[in-house]
Design a protein around this motif. Sequence first.
Motif, PDB file in Angstrom:
ATOM      1  N   PHE A 297      -8.835   9.293   7.524  1.00  0.00           N
ATOM      2  CA  PHE A 297     -10.170   8.740   7.271  1.00  0.00           C
ATOM      3  C   PHE A 297     -10.901   9.686   6.325  1.00  0.00           C
ATOM      4  O   PHE A 297     -10.996  10.887   6.576  1.00  0.00           O
TER       5      PHE A 297
ATOM      6  N   GLN B  26      -6.864  -4.046   8.730  1.00  0.00           N
ATOM      7  CA  GLN B  26      -6.972  -2.605   8.958  1.00  0.00           C
ATOM      8  C   GLN B  26      -7.769  -2.298  10.219  1.00  0.00           C
ATOM      9  O   GLN B  26      -8.587  -3.106  10.654  1.00  0.00           O
TER      10      GLN B  26
ATOM     11  N   ARG C 265       0.812  -1.224   0.000  1.00  0.00           N
ATOM     12  CA  ARG C 265       0.000   0.000   0.000  1.00  0.00           C
ATOM     13  C   ARG C 265       0.846   1.275   0.000  1.00  0.00           C
ATOM     14  O   ARG C 265       0.421   2.298  -0.527  1.00  0.00           O
TER      15      ARG C 265
ATOM     16  N   GLY D 209     -16.505  -4.358   5.158  1.00  0.00           N
ATOM     17  CA  GLY D 209     -15.275  -4.324   4.363  1.00  0.00           C
ATOM     18  C   GLY D 209     -15.312  -5.172   3.105  1.00  0.00           C
ATOM     19  O   GLY D 209     -14.363  -5.156   2.327  1.00  0.00           O
TER      20      GLY D 209
ATOM     21  N   GLU E 281      -3.587   6.089   7.194  1.00  0.00           N
ATOM     22  CA  GLU E 281      -4.265   6.940   6.210  1.00  0.00           C
ATOM     23  C   GLU E 281      -5.295   7.803   6.911  1.00  0.00           C
ATOM     24  O   GLU E 281      -5.969   7.338   7.844  1.00  0.00           O
TER      25      GLU E 281
ATOM     26  N   PHE F 220     -12.447   6.982  -3.687  1.00  0.00           N
ATOM     27  CA  PHE F 220     -13.434   7.634  -2.836  1.00  0.00           C
ATOM     28  C   PHE F 220     -13.885   8.877  -3.595  1.00  0.00           C
ATOM     29  O   PHE F 220     -13.035   9.667  -4.043  1.00  0.00           O
TER      30      PHE F 220
ATOM     31  N   GLU G  75     -18.263   5.351  -2.781  1.00  0.00           N
ATOM     32  CA  GLU G  75     -17.088   4.684  -3.350  1.00  0.00           C
ATOM     33  C   GLU G  75     -17.414   4.286  -4.782  1.00  0.00           C
ATOM     34  O   GLU G  75     -18.521   3.804  -5.064  1.00  0.00           O
TER      35      GLU G  75
ATOM     36  N   PHE H  78     -16.252  10.109   2.585  1.00  0.00           N
ATOM     37  CA  PHE H  78     -16.595  10.102   1.155  1.00  0.00           C
ATOM     38  C   PHE H  78     -18.099  10.197   0.933  1.00  0.00           C
ATOM     39  O   PHE H  78     -18.900   9.834   1.792  1.00  0.00           O
TER      40      PHE H  78
ATOM     41  N   GLY I 181     -11.198  -5.588   3.671  1.00  0.00           N
ATOM     42  CA  GLY I 181     -11.267  -4.923   4.978  1.00  0.00           C
ATOM     43  C   GLY I 181     -10.412  -5.592   6.051  1.00  0.00           C
ATOM     44  O   GLY I 181     -10.358  -5.131   7.196  1.00  0.00           O
TER      45      GLY I 181
ATOM     46  N   VAL J  18      -7.126   5.558   9.535  1.00  0.00           N
ATOM     47  CA  VAL J  18      -7.191   4.107   9.342  1.00  0.00           C
ATOM     48  C   VAL J  18      -5.772   3.557   9.288  1.00  0.00           C
ATOM     49  O   VAL J  18      -4.968   3.983   8.447  1.00  0.00           O
TER      50      VAL J  18
HETATM   51  P1  AMP Z   1      -9.404  -1.271   1.336  1.00  0.00           P
HETATM   52  O1  AMP Z   1      -9.008  -2.655   1.705  1.00  0.00           O
HETATM   53  O2  AMP Z   1      -8.324  -0.263   1.464  1.00  0.00           O
HETATM   54  O3  AMP Z   1     -10.102  -1.196  -0.006  1.00  0.00           O
HETATM   55  O4  AMP Z   1     -10.535  -0.854   2.400  1.00  0.00           O
HETATM   56  C1  AMP Z   1     -11.779  -1.532   2.494  1.00  0.00           C
HETATM   57  C2  AMP Z   1     -12.876  -0.522   2.759  1.00  0.00           C
HETATM   58  O5  AMP Z   1     -12.620   0.187   3.985  1.00  0.00           O
HETATM   59  C3  AMP Z   1     -12.975   0.557   1.706  1.00  0.00           C
HETATM   60  O6  AMP Z   1     -13.704   0.115   0.598  1.00  0.00           O
HETATM   61  C4  AMP Z   1     -13.660   1.670   2.488  1.00  0.00           C
HETATM   62  O7  AMP Z   1     -15.049   1.400   2.626  1.00  0.00           O
HETATM   63  C5  AMP Z   1     -13.026   1.561   3.858  1.00  0.00           C
HETATM   64  N1  AMP Z   1     -11.826   2.427   3.923  1.00  0.00           N
HETATM   65  C6  AMP Z   1     -10.557   2.064   3.630  1.00  0.00           C
HETATM   66  N2  AMP Z   1      -9.703   3.106   3.769  1.00  0.00           N
HETATM   67  C7  AMP Z   1     -10.441   4.163   4.148  1.00  0.00           C
HETATM   68  C8  AMP Z   1     -10.144   5.533   4.430  1.00  0.00           C
HETATM   69  N3  AMP Z   1      -8.893   6.014   4.357  1.00  0.00           N
HETATM   70  N4  AMP Z   1     -11.175   6.343   4.767  1.00  0.00           N
HETATM   71  C9  AMP Z   1     -12.448   5.867   4.853  1.00  0.00           C
HETATM   72  N5  AMP Z   1     -12.786   4.592   4.615  1.00  0.00           N
HETATM   73  C10 AMP Z   1     -11.809   3.737   4.257  1.00  0.00           C
END
Ligand code: AMP
Length: 368
Positions: A175, A149, A98, A207, A173, A249, A181, A178, A146, A136
Amino acid sequence: MRIGILGGGQLGRMLALDGYPLGFQFRFLDPTLDAPVNQLAEHLVGAYDDIDMLHRFADGVDVVTYEFENVPVETVRILSQNVPVYPPPQALEAAQDRLVEKRFLQDLAIPTPPFVAVNTRTDLEAAIVQIGLPAVLKTRRLGYDGKGQYLIRQMADVERAWVALGITPLILEGFVSFTREVSILAVRGRDGTIICYPLVENEHRQGILWRSLAPAPHLSPELQAQAVDYATRVLDKLKYVGVLAIEFFQVVDAQQQFMLLANEMAPRVHNSGHWTIEGAETSQFENHVRAIAGLPLGDVAVRGCAAMLNLIGTLPDLSSMLAIPGTHVHLYGKAPRHGRKLGHVTLRADEPQTLTTMRQHVETLIDG
Ligand code: AMP
């Protein structure tokens, strides 16, 4: 022409199902005996780092691709000494970590949420001061759906987050509040031609992707152009071949305009593109096969509008679902298990209102 695919899950299965009509043969490598492709193609059961197995896998194969992004980069490098592998190893490298991914996007001037690398507890404290809360905390590698995290809402959460994830390199990261998505599926051919499907709107539950709506409702040409521009920068920079997904987002900027922040990318066909099987002139799976085989890419035009709903954990009553016209069920041949993607349903209609009615009906069936 025989295509070798690393990974034998549902994405591999759908690649084969859409590649057979074009006359392709498929060989899979996957360590799991009862992988979803086992029922429909040649399946070598073995580890991705077993050199002898890699030679057997590559023998007589014209091109190699992969259906998950955690394939060891070394495996792809070894294979590419003897056979073309698409997407190229640099795409895997950019997407597996990441931190590397976010820096790569930043270098291409693609906006992302604010982020800081975290290796120690002291780094985490400093990162929180820099980014603020909520934030996050994510593992740099191997996170999906998900997993890996932790949402830190207040300082009292920091210790729990560190205990949960602190043994591995991390990224913090900001938060993002948004609006929604969205994701784009883009395809680049061997000759550099690029085509993009319209942005889709995605909703997650715990997630895990639960629903995609295609095209994303109220999609403006400006937002689509922004996504296409970002995808094009990524594809060209990586000299990419095949389908790439980028998740964004959608947020509102200081001028009250919608803008996109890139969350992550996947160098492969993607769950948010399953609707294309019935909802587009050419599916993402066929277009991936066409791209890696050096064939012209297929039309990405949408047939009306579509919704894709994942079947997660348990299967609903299929006959009630199939009784609804315009409903298409795909099962992956996997045993039910909590949080596991067992299949998906695509609904297709000519009008958004019809789609909404169908969708509400099917969602009730899925939710029981
Ligand atoms: P990811 O594995 O990074 O795609 O995260 C899974 C889900 O967690 C995303 O589709 C979002 O719904 C939520 N998420 C991840 N990162 C963030 C962030 N920085 N801010 C808000 N929601 C997040």
